[in-house]
Design an enzyme around this catalytic site. Structure first.
Site, PDB file in Angstrom:
ATOM      1  N   TYR A 152       0.832  -1.213   0.000  1.00 44.46           N
ATOM      2  CA  TYR A 152       0.000   0.000   0.000  1.00 44.46           C
ATOM      3  C   TYR A 152       0.865   1.261   0.000  1.00 44.46           C
ATOM      4  CZ  TYR A 152      -3.638   3.292   1.576  1.00 44.46           C
ATOM      5  OH  TYR A 152      -4.500   4.357   1.702  1.00 44.46           O
ATOM      6  N   LYS A 156       1.120   4.062  -2.909  1.00 45.11           N
ATOM      7  CA  LYS A 156       0.721   5.453  -2.667  1.00 45.11           C
ATOM      8  C   LYS A 156       1.883   6.414  -2.942  1.00 45.11           C
ATOM      9  CE  LYS A 156      -3.612   4.943  -1.568  1.00 45.11           C
ATOM     10  NZ  LYS A 156      -4.670   5.543  -2.403  1.00 45.11           N
TER      11      LYS A 156
HETATM   12  N1  LIG Z   1      -9.645   6.401   5.042  1.00 45.77           N
HETATM   13  C1  LIG Z   1      -8.383   6.741   5.247  1.00 45.77           C
HETATM   14  O1  LIG Z   1      -7.919   6.888   6.382  1.00 45.77           O
HETATM   15  C2  LIG Z   1      -7.474   6.993   4.073  1.00 45.77           C
HETATM   16  C3  LIG Z   1      -6.220   7.564   4.328  1.00 45.77           C
HETATM   17  C4  LIG Z   1      -5.355   7.807   3.265  1.00 45.77           C
HETATM   18  C5  LIG Z   1      -5.740   7.487   1.979  1.00 45.77           C
HETATM   19  N2  LIG Z   1      -6.964   6.929   1.758  1.00 45.77           N
HETATM   20  C6  LIG Z   1      -7.307   6.607   0.368  1.00 45.77           C
HETATM   21  O2  LIG Z   1      -8.513   7.260   0.036  1.00 45.77           O
HETATM   22  C7  LIG Z   1      -9.189   6.488  -0.959  1.00 45.77           C
HETATM   23  C8  LIG Z   1     -10.641   6.252  -0.512  1.00 45.77           C
HETATM   24  O3  LIG Z   1     -10.624   5.543   0.703  1.00 45.77           O
HETATM   25  P1  LIG Z   1     -11.884   5.457   1.665  1.00 45.77           P
HETATM   26  O4  LIG Z   1     -11.343   5.447   3.039  1.00 45.77           O
HETATM   27  O5  LIG Z   1     -12.893   6.457   1.270  1.00 45.77           O
HETATM   28  O6  LIG Z   1     -12.364   3.966   1.332  1.00 45.77           O
HETATM   29  P2  LIG Z   1     -13.819   3.311   1.129  1.00 45.77           P
HETATM   30  O7  LIG Z   1     -13.606   1.851   1.274  1.00 45.77           O
HETATM   31  O8  LIG Z   1     -14.833   3.988   1.980  1.00 45.77           O
HETATM   32  O9  LIG Z   1     -14.153   3.650  -0.399  1.00 45.77           O
HETATM   33  C9  LIG Z   1     -13.419   3.086  -1.458  1.00 45.77           C
HETATM   34  C10 LIG Z   1     -14.352   2.892  -2.628  1.00 45.77           C
HETATM   35  O10 LIG Z   1     -13.570   2.369  -3.727  1.00 45.77           O
HETATM   36  C11 LIG Z   1     -14.323   1.359  -4.361  1.00 45.77           C
HETATM   37  N3  LIG Z   1     -13.433   0.426  -5.056  1.00 45.77           N
HETATM   38  C12 LIG Z   1     -12.625  -0.523  -4.508  1.00 45.77           C
HETATM   39  N4  LIG Z   1     -11.998  -1.207  -5.471  1.00 45.77           N
HETATM   40  C13 LIG Z   1     -12.395  -0.677  -6.657  1.00 45.77           C
HETATM   41  C14 LIG Z   1     -12.098  -0.957  -8.009  1.00 45.77           C
HETATM   42  N5  LIG Z   1     -11.252  -1.947  -8.366  1.00 45.77           N
HETATM   43  N6  LIG Z   1     -12.697  -0.220  -8.984  1.00 45.77           N
HETATM   44  C15 LIG Z   1     -13.564   0.765  -8.648  1.00 45.77           C
HETATM   45  N7  LIG Z   1     -13.899   1.070  -7.373  1.00 45.77           N
HETATM   46  C16 LIG Z   1     -13.312   0.352  -6.401  1.00 45.77           C
HETATM   47  C17 LIG Z   1     -15.084   0.672  -3.230  1.00 45.77           C
HETATM   48  O11 LIG Z   1     -16.195  -0.072  -3.717  1.00 45.77           O
HETATM   49  C18 LIG Z   1     -15.471   1.872  -2.367  1.00 45.77           C
HETATM   50  O12 LIG Z   1     -16.722   2.399  -2.757  1.00 45.77           O
HETATM   51  C19 LIG Z   1      -8.373   5.219  -1.130  1.00 45.77           C
HETATM   52  O13 LIG Z   1      -7.523   5.361  -2.235  1.00 45.77           O
HETATM   53  C20 LIG Z   1      -7.561   5.139   0.134  1.00 45.77           C
HETATM   54  O14 LIG Z   1      -6.378   4.426  -0.033  1.00 45.77           O
HETATM   55  C21 LIG Z   1      -7.839   6.672   2.761  1.00 45.77           C
END
Ligand SMILES: NC(=O)c1ccc[n+]([C@@H]2O[C@H](COP(=O)([O-])OP(=O)(O)OC[C@H]3O[C@@H](n4cnc5c(N)ncnc54)[C@H](O)[C@@H]3O)[C@@H](O)[C@H]2O)c1
Length: 261
Positions: A152, A156
């Site tokens: 991951y 990133k």
């Molecule tokens: N939540 C955190 O703390 C955090 C921190 C840093 C970065 N991020 C990044 O932010 C982004 C969103 O994360 P989140 O926390 O909102 O997650 P989440 O799980 O709430 O939402 C992610 C969405 O992506 C969709 N998804 C997964 N695989 C997919 C694919 N192959 N094709 C299309 N859609 C797909 C899922 O169905 C889901 O709706 C991610 O890239 C995550 O790595 C999140």
């Protein structure tokens, strides 16, 4: 409030968490939105709620044909493409010496290749139609490694560098590309960890603001990055982490007494 009336946007991973908050912001700002996600049921629900303003396109961001279809369908429905948020992401964690190749591939394909493919086809359209603005979602983990998160964190970090390369290549086509690096945000992705009190406390010890962010607190800065207010911001990495990245130095404040010179 930023006005995006007449603009068309794409959000990948827009059915949940951070992506969903971005979709809400875009709609409130007056944009029409193509939402890409694997979650067909949620996409249908969103389409019903926002008829004529939101198009759900079932998309696997790791498949190039799906991304082409996403761009085509969005342009067909709303007549253009000006803005994109590449958000979809998830991971399979594991210690490096134990991680199966397929778990590494799952994570890097989704988090890095998925952003590459999205960026490629969004920008291809934008290049031919006057330009646009794109935000890729990276992570604090692009700078801070985590146990069992090599795939991951590496992906990133790749998203951050891909963003810089894109800004370099695409400026001449009037396309700005920036990255946003969230810290801990309360979403379904993190709830499995933060619902465990001891883990949540361990997280909060690292965050000067002593709380996780709300998805809206990532969506707001992302909206700024695609707005006219950010017209000279390009190739930037915006950390949105409650101050997490500035921690690490020992807390000497507890040793400092009032009598200290
Ligand atoms: N939540 C955190 O703390 C955090 C921190 C840093 C970065 N991020 C990044 O932010 C982004 C969103 O994360 P989140 O926390 O909102 O997650 P989440 O799980 O709430 O939402 C992610 C969405 O992506 C969709 N998804 C997964 N695989 C997919 C694919 N192959 N094709 C299309 N859609 C797909 C899922 O169905 C889901 O709706 C991610 O890239 C995550 O790595 C999140």
């Amino acid at each position: 409030m930023t006005t995006l009336a007449g603009k068309v946007a794409i959000v990948t991973g827009g059915a949940s968490g951070i992506g969903y908050a971005m979709v809400q912001n875009l709609l409130e700002a007056g944009a029409k939105v193509g939402v890409a996600d694997l979650n067909e049921e949620k996409l249908k629900e969103l389409e019903q709620q926002h008829k004529g303003e939101l198009l759900g396109v079932v998309t696997n961001v790791t498949k190039e044909e799906d991304i082409k279809n996403l761009v085509n369908k969005t342009v067909e429905a709303f007549g253009g493409l000006d803005i994109a948020f590449n958000v979809a992401g998830a991971s399979k964690s594991g210690a490096i010496i134990d991680q199966p190749e397929e778990d590494w591939n799952f994570t890097v394909d989704l988090c890095l290749k998925g952003v590459f493919l999205s960026l490629k086809h969004e920008a291809k359209y934008m290049k031919e139609h006057g330009g646009g603005a794109i935000v890729n979602v990276s992570s604090l983990n692009a700078h801070v490694p985590m146990h069992y998160g090599a795939a991951y964190s590496s992906a990133k970090a790749g998203v951050e560098m891909l963003t810089k390369n894109a800004a370099l290549e695409m400026s001449k086509h009037n396309i700005r590309v920036n990255a946003i690096l969230p810290g801990l945000v309360s979403t379904p992705l993190t709830s499995g960890l933060t619902d465990v009190d001891a883990i949540n406390e361990a997280y909060l010890e690292r965050i000067p603001m002593e709380r996780a962010g709300d998805p809206k607190e990532i969506a707001g800065p992302a909206l700024f990055l695609v707005s006219e207010e950010a017209s000279y911001v390009n190739g930037a990495s915006l950390l949105v982490d409650g101050g997490w990245a500035v921690t690490g130095y020992p807390d000497l404040s507890k040793f400092i007494t009032e009598n200290r010179p």
